[in-house]
Design a protein around this motif. Structure first.
Motif, PDB file in Angstrom:
ATOM      1  N   ASP A   1       0.832  -1.206   0.000  1.00  0.00           N
ATOM      2  CA  ASP A   1       0.000   0.000   0.000  1.00  0.00           C
ATOM      3  C   ASP A   1       0.863   1.252   0.000  1.00  0.00           C
ATOM      4  OD1 ASP A   1      -2.220  -1.472  -0.094  1.00  0.00           O
ATOM      5  OD2 ASP A   1      -2.809  -1.230   2.006  1.00  0.00           O
ATOM      6  N   ASN A   2       2.002   1.168   0.664  1.00  0.00           N
ATOM      7  CA  ASN A   2       2.887   2.324   0.686  1.00  0.00           C
ATOM      8  C   ASN A   2       3.466   2.613  -0.683  1.00  0.00           C
ATOM      9  OD1 ASN A   2       3.644   3.979   3.122  1.00  0.00           O
ATOM     10  ND2 ASN A   2       3.424   1.939   4.037  1.00  0.00           N
ATOM     11  N   ILE A   3       3.801   1.560  -1.424  1.00  0.00           N
ATOM     12  CA  ILE A   3       4.377   1.793  -2.747  1.00  0.00           C
ATOM     13  C   ILE A   3       3.293   2.214  -3.734  1.00  0.00           C
ATOM     14  CG2 ILE A   3       5.736   0.802  -4.613  1.00  0.00           C
ATOM     15  CD1 ILE A   3       6.875  -1.169  -2.602  1.00  0.00           C
ATOM     16  N   LEU A   4       2.167   1.517  -3.703  1.00  0.00           N
ATOM     17  CA  LEU A   4       1.089   1.874  -4.633  1.00  0.00           C
ATOM     18  C   LEU A   4       0.557   3.258  -4.320  1.00  0.00           C
ATOM     19  CD1 LEU A   4      -1.166  -1.288  -5.012  1.00  0.00           C
ATOM     20  CD2 LEU A   4       0.641  -0.482  -6.505  1.00  0.00           C
ATOM     21  N   PHE A   5       0.473   3.573  -3.038  1.00  0.00           N
ATOM     22  CA  PHE A   5      -0.129   4.813  -2.560  1.00  0.00           C
ATOM     23  C   PHE A   5      -1.457   5.026  -3.270  1.00  0.00           C
ATOM     24  CE2 PHE A   5      -0.502   9.441  -1.820  1.00  0.00           C
ATOM     25  CZ  PHE A   5      -0.475   9.373  -0.448  1.00  0.00           C
TER      26      PHE A   5
END
Lengths: 897, 161
Positions: A748-752
């Motif tokens: 989720d942090n990378i996809l944001f």
């Protein structure tokens, strides 16, 4: 970093446990017991004086006539005399209290240390049990012995000698005093003690026996509970709850009967004691009174004796209680110790000794006339002999029950042969310490055990033999730690630092933690486990406070991914979080919060009942609209799920109203009067309000989330942020394009943002792009490293059996054993995965010995040599090509698959 | 486009014409809206059929992969359903479906679809009727084709004499 090897510490090695609690006490606490006795003796005069002083104060200071009185060499008038005596009294109170405090603390410490020693000894013995022991005996019976049953021993051990001395001394003093007053009365006071001394132990013995049965029955209850928990699925699947309940009720009934019997007898003993205790005054009154009347005894003496007799009651009661406690403790000790003495225990020396060097296995592995008998004297393994080189890859095949399983266990030294022996390079394997066997021989079974904790801890289990590098404690903690370890030594515990670095890097063939990470990734790759752990990593969390570098790099990946999506023209596959835009692929709750909840307060499911959230909705005037939306959702759901049976799988898969809640919403809808939602109760309104929070606009496609509603939810989002009290801020990890969100997963942090619903192959393409990107940025290994922190659950229950088998194989491979024994270790893997793992292991163990008891005979094809077991005997052996002919057992076995 | 509109589209498909509205809404709710960019493959000839697609917006080419290369045999537009035969008879896809321009379709997965067919006899009946219609239509087409062939044969033999 300097890498000096500190001298290897040795743990205390205790082979036996004392057969009785008194021997245990004397052996391990004689000095402390003597110290306690001395202290108690010293305290006696002070106690005596403090009892005597009030008499002096009353008779001489208050009631005295002749002043000045001499005291401590001074002549004192009445008031100073009184005050001085009172001062002495106060001082004595203080001294007596001090003695009591000190002695009690000492007793407590002694009891606790001894209890610790006892528990430790039991646990150490448990480790020496033959693993097969728990096939016959449930661990649930062992647990209460180490945890609760022995608890009372601590208190008893502290009192073991001091209490009888203290109370006995008091008793004797009083009796002596009575004899001095009048021998007749003294004799009367103790006349019934012999009777009590005779009857009470007799009665007590029966109580003891009952106590024994009770302990055994309670253990059976523990056993039952554990079995029920483990077999819950079976119980429900077979509708056997009533049978189980009856069984349990029967056990409880047995305990009740025993307990009741114990109570009856115990209280009878009490009754008898009380009766006898009151009988003595009867003698005093009758005999003493007679003597006074006849003038043979002074009245004053009778009163003094009566008063003294009252003082007698307390120590006597204490002694009797002690007697019961003593009986109880001896019993408990005996009962526990006898359970910790099974046959065929591993020698303590073999279990714990840490040789200066751990030699590699070399030469030939020779098995001579090896046999193993079962409980029923059947020959599970029957006179097996073979020799093989420590660079061969050997398959063992055979049907189940052929003895291949037992042969594998024997080779791993997890079962003790009933005859014959195994030698490596001429040395008898049975005599090697576990330090050698456990590091040079690997063993993986079909149902490996994973310990609760992270995957990493489980993989490194085979590398944690002794503390290799001391922990880098700060001054403060170092002192505390040293104290803790010193205390451990007092209780005969191992004094190794659990905080030290226990990882045997050398054994793993790496220089440091970084290389170890790479090595783990390599091994996972070989075993086809990499993808799974990578998945754990994507779903895992990174704390930017402890891993700032990684968090920064993941933020870079976020930027890079955004660019990549643009470059590939697939920005429509991910809907990025934007503070000023409604995210139609996220739920209403997520949109409102615009962050990840930390802890339970703002958990998505709890949002609709959160006071602050309701306040915000009221403020932006959204409450009524959301309740209306909830009504529309409820109406749609009740319409389309109306005639489905409650257990229909569609509910689980598609409805966001559970089957059991549906009737409730139907009722609520029916209760709406005149289309006016205000006619509903507050509770009903809240129920309706909870529904829209779960809506995802792009997925559920319900009209209620139109553009206007989305705009107003954005307004609510802004109000939510603006007014959020300071102390609540820590409970949400807000989405911030510049910040790493500790509460959200790595992915989720990378996809944001959210992977878009309703875009063809978004769910496959996005992960592909992500994986490619992470490889390019060399973050793939870091994500795997995060995945190693995945919690495997109780006994590894959060992993599939296949994953558990792979984890266990990785654990076995990482310690680089000279001889690896696999016992159907890949039975849960499908054919393709099986081949990959096998190839990986052949590569890994090139030049080292691999012995593999296979679950399918056809898999033996690629081994250097095949051993064929049948009926416990080694029926055929040789190269696969030699055995692959028409009449061989191998062919038969393969045909049977 | 919302669930309600999808339901309206579903209702117009002859397959579902007779199905109760609540069941049809359930089917719409369980189905997934999928967007395809121009040229994207919706399903490929020979693959197992795991879903039918109801075209909501845009158009799709039906392409046959023959030995002589792909041939587009038809183009379907909004409100038309593709791939339904494959999920009914467990057969591989008999053609490739490709988005022509931006395509939005409702993906009706096989498993919930078949489950509904099994559980709601009304739905099975209307599907049966639709299939019967198709067979009838095909039969009359076949008859017409046969007549044509016979006529041609007759003419040819007349010409030969």
């Amino acid at each position: 970093m300097s890498r000096e090897t500190p001298p290897k510490p040795t743990p205390p090695i205790e082979d036996s446990i004392e057969p009785s609690v008194y021997r245990f006490i004397l052996r391990h606490s004689l000095k402390q017991q003597i110290l306690l006795l001395i202290l108690t003796l010293i305290s006696f005069p002070f106690l005596y004086y403090s009892l005597d002083l009030p008499k002096t104060i009353v008779n001489h200071a208050i009631g005295g006539k002749h002043f000045p009185q001499p005291l401590f060499g001074l002549e004192l008038e009445q008031v100073p005399y009184l005050m001085t005596l009172c001062g002495v009294f106060l001082a004595l109170v203080f001294v007596n209290g001090g003695f009591k405090y000190y002695i009690n603390t000492l007793k407590g410490q002694l009891g606790e240390r001894m209890l610790r020693r006892f528990r430790y000894a039991l646990y150490q013995r448990l480790m020496r049990f033959p693993p097969s022991y728990f096939q016959k005996m449930s661990s649930a019976q062992i647990i209460p012995m180490i945890t609760t049953e022995c608890e009372q021993l601590g208190g008893f051990i502290g009192d073991a000698f001091v209490l009888p001395l203290f109370q006995g001394g008091q008793l004797l003093t009083i009796i002596f005093f009575m004899f001095v007053q009048d021998p007749m009365l003294g004799a009367a006071a103790v006349s019934l003690y012999p009777i009590q001394g005779y009857i009470i132990p007799k009665l007590q013995r029966k109580v003891n026996q009952l106590g024994k049965t009770r302990i055994r029955t309670v253990r059976m209850v523990a056993d039952r509970v554990q079995e029920t928990a483990a077999g819950l699925g079976e119980i429900q699947a077979n509708d056997t709850a009533k049978f189980q309940l009856s069984h349990f009720a029967h056990l409880l009934g047995t305990i009740y009967d025993i307990r009741f019997e114990i109570y009856r007898r115990k209280f009878f003993v009490k009754f008898l004691n009380n009766f006898i205790g009151q009988l003595t005054p009867f003698f005093f009154f009758s005999i003493g009174g007679y003597l006074v009347i006849r003038g043979n005894l002074s009245f004053g003496a009778l009163v003094a004796v009566l008063a003294a007799y009252k003082d007698l009651a307390s120590p006597w009661k204490e002694l009797l209680d002690f007697y019961q406690n003593n009986q109880n403790s001896r019993l408990t000790y005996d009962q526990i110790v006898e359970q910790f003495d099974p046959a065929n225990m591993v020698d303590a020396e073999l279990l714990l000794a840490e040789p200066e060097t751990i030699p590699h296995l070399s030469g030939e592995l020779a098995v001579a006339n090896l046999s193993l008998s079962g409980d029923d004297k059947s020959r599970l393994v029957d006179g097996v002999s073979f020799t093989l080189g420590l660079d061969e890859h050997v398959a063992i095949i055979g049907q189940s029950g052929s003895g291949k399983d037992e042969l594998a266990l024997l080779l791993a030294r997890l079962a003790r042969p009933s005859a014959g022996r195994i030698t490596v390079g001429g040395a008898d394997v049975a005599e090697l310490p576990l330090a050698v066997v456990g590091r040079r021989i690997g063993y993986v079974s079909a149902t490996p055990y994973l310990f609760t904790g992270t995957l990493r801890d489980n993989l490194l289990l085979g590398l944690r033999h002794y503390p290799v590098l001391p922990a880098d404690h700060g001054d403060e903690t170092a002192k505390k730690r040293a104290k803790q370890l010193a205390e451990a030594r007092h209780a005969g515990n191992i004094d190794f630092d659990i905080g030290a670095d226990w990882i045997d890097y050398q054994g793993a063939g790496v220089a440091d933690a970084h290389e170890l990470s790479l090595r783990i990734a390599e091994v996972l790759g070989r075993l086809g486990f990499e993808e799974d752990v990578y998945g754990f990593g994507l779903r895992g969390q990174v704390d930017p406070d402890t891993s700032p570098e990684l968090a920064a790099r993941l933020l870079e990946a976020r930027q890079a991914l955004a660019q990549r999506l643009v470059r590939d023209g697939i920005t429509n596959l991910v809907e990025t979080y934007d503070l000023d835009r409604y995210n139609s692929n996220a739920s209403v709750a997520e949109n409102l919060l615009f962050g990840t909840p930390v802890g339970p307060v703002f958990e998505f499911d709890a949002l609709s009942t959160n006071k602050y959230v309701l306040q915000v909705l009221d403020k932006v005037g959204l409450t009524e609209d959301l309740i209306e939306a909830g009504r529309d959702v409820a109406a749609t759901m009740t319409e389309i799920f109306a005639d489905l049976p409650a257990d229909h799988p569609f509910f689980e898969q598609y409805s966001f109203i559970g089957a059991t809640d549906l009737p409730e919403f139907k009722t609520i809808l029916g209760a709406i009067d005149n289309n006016d939602l205000k006619t509903l109760s507050e509770e009903q309104r809240l129920r309706l309000l909870s529904l829209p929070f779960k809506l995802v606009a792009a997925r559920h496609r319900l009209d209620v989330l139109d553009a206007r509603m989305q705009e107003r939810l954005l307004e609510a989002r802004r109000a939510f942020r603006a007014d959020l009290p300071e102390e609540a801020r820590g409970q949400i990890g807000f989405f911030d394009p510049e910040q790493y969100n500790a509460a959200a997963s790595v992915q989720d942090n990378i996809l944001f943002g959210k992977i878009a619903y309703g875009e063809a192959d978004a769910t496959t393409r996005v992960p592909e792009v992500l994986s490619e990107l992470l490889h390019e940025l060399e973050l793939h290994t870091s994500v795997i490293d995060v995945g190693l922190d995945h919690n495997v659950g109780t006994a590894g229950s959060r992993l599939s059996l296949g994953q558990r088998q792979r984890a266990a194989l990785a654990r076995g491979v990482l310690k680089r054993p000279d001889l690896m024994i696999l016992n159907e270790a890949t039975s849960a893997l499908d054919g393709q995965a099986q081949t990959k793992v096998m190839d990986g292991l052949f590569g890994e163990f090139a030049g080292r010995c691999l012995i593999w008891a296979l679950h399918r005979a056809t898999l033996a094809r690629n081994f250097d040599r095949v051993l064929v077991m049948s009926g416990g005997k080694l029926q055929e052996q040789g190269r696969f090509a030699e055995l692959d002919h028409k009449d061989s057992l191998t062919t038969l076995l393969m045909a049977a698959e | 486009m919302s669930l309600q509109q999808e339901y309206e589209v579903l209702r117009r498909v002859p397959f579902f014409a007779e199905v109760e509205s609540s069941k049809l809404k359930l089917l719409a709710f369980m189905s997934e809206r999928v967007g395809f960019d121009d040229g994207k493959i919706v399903c490929r000839q020979g693959d197992p059929g795991d879903a039918a697609y109801l075209i909501i917006d845009g158009a799709a080419d039906i392409v046959l992969e023959g030995p002589a290369g792909p041939v587009t045999v038809a183009t379907l537009g909004a409100n038309e359903i593709v791939g339904e035969m494959a999920i009914l008879c467990n057969a591989p896809r008999n053609a490739t479906v490709r988005a022509k321009g931006r395509l939005v379709a409702l993906r009706i997965a096989k498993e919930p679809f078949m489950r509904m067919v099994r559980e709601f006899p009304n739905m099975a009946v209307s599907i049966m009727q639709e299939l019967a219609h198709r067979v009838q239509a095909m039969n009359s087409q076949l008859q017409a084709a046969r007549n044509e062939v016979n006529q041609l044969r007759a003419r040819m033999s007349a010409a030969a004499e």
